[in-house]
Motif scaffolding. Structure first.
Motif, PDB file in Angstrom:
ATOM      1  N   ARG A   7       0.815  -1.214   0.000  1.00 23.28           N
ATOM      2  CA  ARG A   7       0.000   0.000   0.000  1.00 23.28           C
ATOM      3  C   ARG A   7       0.848   1.265   0.000  1.00 23.28           C
ATOM      4  O   ARG A   7       0.602   2.185  -0.790  1.00 23.28           O
ATOM      5  N   LEU A   8       1.843   1.320   0.865  1.00 24.29           N
ATOM      6  CA  LEU A   8       2.615   2.552   1.020  1.00 24.29           C
ATOM      7  C   LEU A   8       3.659   2.746  -0.076  1.00 24.29           C
ATOM      8  O   LEU A   8       3.957   3.878  -0.460  1.00 24.29           O
ATOM      9  N   PHE A   9       4.220   1.648  -0.578  1.00 23.45           N
ATOM     10  CA  PHE A   9       5.309   1.757  -1.540  1.00 23.45           C
ATOM     11  C   PHE A   9       4.894   1.353  -2.955  1.00 23.45           C
ATOM     12  O   PHE A   9       5.759   1.243  -3.834  1.00 23.45           O
ATOM     13  N   ASP A  10       3.600   1.137  -3.156  1.00 27.84           N
ATOM     14  CA  ASP A  10       3.077   0.795  -4.484  1.00 27.84           C
ATOM     15  C   ASP A  10       3.799  -0.407  -5.089  1.00 27.84           C
ATOM     16  O   ASP A  10       4.181  -0.415  -6.264  1.00 27.84           O
ATOM     17  N   VAL A  11       3.983  -1.427  -4.274  1.00 21.28           N
ATOM     18  CA  VAL A  11       4.590  -2.667  -4.742  1.00 21.28           C
ATOM     19  C   VAL A  11       3.463  -3.612  -5.166  1.00 21.28           C
ATOM     20  O   VAL A  11       2.628  -3.982  -4.338  1.00 21.28           O
ATOM     21  N   PRO A  12       3.400  -4.018  -6.433  1.00 21.90           N
ATOM     22  CA  PRO A  12       2.269  -4.829  -6.905  1.00 21.90           C
ATOM     23  C   PRO A  12       2.153  -6.183  -6.209  1.00 21.90           C
ATOM     24  O   PRO A  12       1.044  -6.656  -5.951  1.00 21.90           O
ATOM     25  N   GLN A  13       3.283  -6.821  -5.925  1.00 20.29           N
ATOM     26  CA  GLN A  13       3.257  -8.169  -5.361  1.00 20.29           C
ATOM     27  C   GLN A  13       4.234  -8.263  -4.195  1.00 20.29           C
ATOM     28  O   GLN A  13       5.354  -7.751  -4.277  1.00 20.29           O
ATOM     29  N   ALA A  14       3.804  -8.906  -3.132  1.00 19.38           N
ATOM     30  CA  ALA A  14       4.675  -9.093  -1.972  1.00 19.38           C
ATOM     31  C   ALA A  14       4.247 -10.346  -1.221  1.00 19.38           C
ATOM     32  O   ALA A  14       3.061 -10.695  -1.193  1.00 19.38           O
ATOM     33  N   ALA A  15       5.214 -11.018  -0.637  1.00 17.98           N
ATOM     34  CA  ALA A  15       4.945 -12.227   0.149  1.00 17.98           C
ATOM     35  C   ALA A  15       6.121 -12.471   1.079  1.00 17.98           C
ATOM     36  O   ALA A  15       7.225 -11.942   0.861  1.00 17.98           O
ATOM     37  N   LEU A  16       5.880 -13.248   2.113  1.00 16.98           N
ATOM     38  CA  LEU A  16       6.986 -13.638   2.983  1.00 16.98           C
ATOM     39  C   LEU A  16       6.765 -15.044   3.500  1.00 16.98           C
ATOM     40  O   LEU A  16       5.645 -15.555   3.538  1.00 16.98           O
TER      41      LEU A  16
END
Length: 229
Positions: A109-118
């Motif tokens: 949301r804050l960094f406009d990253v389309p995809q993220a996971a951990l």
């Protein structure tokens, strides 16, 4: 027989002028009459005018560099503010089990990253069955531990890229892989997780990009997620 005299070359003239700085003081009319080609057309201009053109070009180049520095400075300030906001949001998470989702969603949301996971491993038994604690192979764990700084570059088929979910069906073309470990990013402590950021833009996470902010984000996420161990 008198030996032939070698013709004077341009280098000879250049060396004479270099080693005779007072020449143009004694012959100012020569300096004023020198005409050279202008780079902005086929007309001839005086040496003074050509020097003025070169100075203007140099000033223009310096102005562009200053503008680039200001732009980068503004971008860094904006990123720092987002990191600060993200950190504050993580501090407000009450339940440890909610932290992985807060980390991932905050970054998107804050960094406009389309995809993220951990993925995390070696978590406390109470969290061992959670989705974020599943699916990291021994190879992925060893790879995360080997990273002493964030990896940025093209998606070369890394296993962690398979953890990403593409909402529009477009696979990530560039990745940022952030190891999660206790302490500093470059310490020898084994990683206990890996944060994966992806984008369909091949240039979003370029191999030449700076990783200072990504390093700080990895350390902040690690500190927050230690509550799950």
């Amino acid at each position: 027989m008198t030996p032939p005299i070698s013709p004077i070359t341009e280098d000879d003239i250049a060396q004479f002028l270099i080693h005779t700085p007072g020449f143009f003081e004694r012959h100012a009319e020569v300096l004023a009459s020198v005409q050279i080609a202008s780079p902005h057309g086929h007309r001839a201009v005086s040496l003074q005018e050509r020097q003025a053109e070169m100075l203007r070009e140099k000033i223009k180049g310096l102005e562009q560099r200053i503008m680039d520095m200001v732009r980068h400075s503004n971008e860094n300030v904006a990123i720092a503010q987002k990191v600060h906001q993200w950190t504050g949001e993580l501090l407000c998470v009450g339940e440890p089990a909610d932290l992985p989702e807060a980390v991932v969603q905050g970054i998107q949301r804050l960094f406009d990253v389309p995809q993220a996971a951990l993925r995390l491993w070696d978590v406390a038994p109470a969290f061992a069955a959670a989705p974020y604690a599943q699916g990291a192979s021994e190879d992925s764990r060893a790879f995360a531990t080997s990273l002493t700084m964030p990896f940025c570059g093209p998606n070369l088929g890394f296993e962690p890229a398979g953890w990403l979910v593409a909402p529009d069906g477009v696979a990530a073309q560039s990745l940022a892989l952030l190891p999660l470990r206790e302490g500093a990013m470059d310490s020898a402590t084994p990683a206990f997780g890996l944060l994966v950021l992806g984008s369909p833009d091949p240039q979003r996470f370029d191999a030449t990009m700076g990783t200072e902010f990504l390093t700080r984000m990895a350390e902040l996420a690690s500190a927050a997620l230690l509550r799950l161990r």
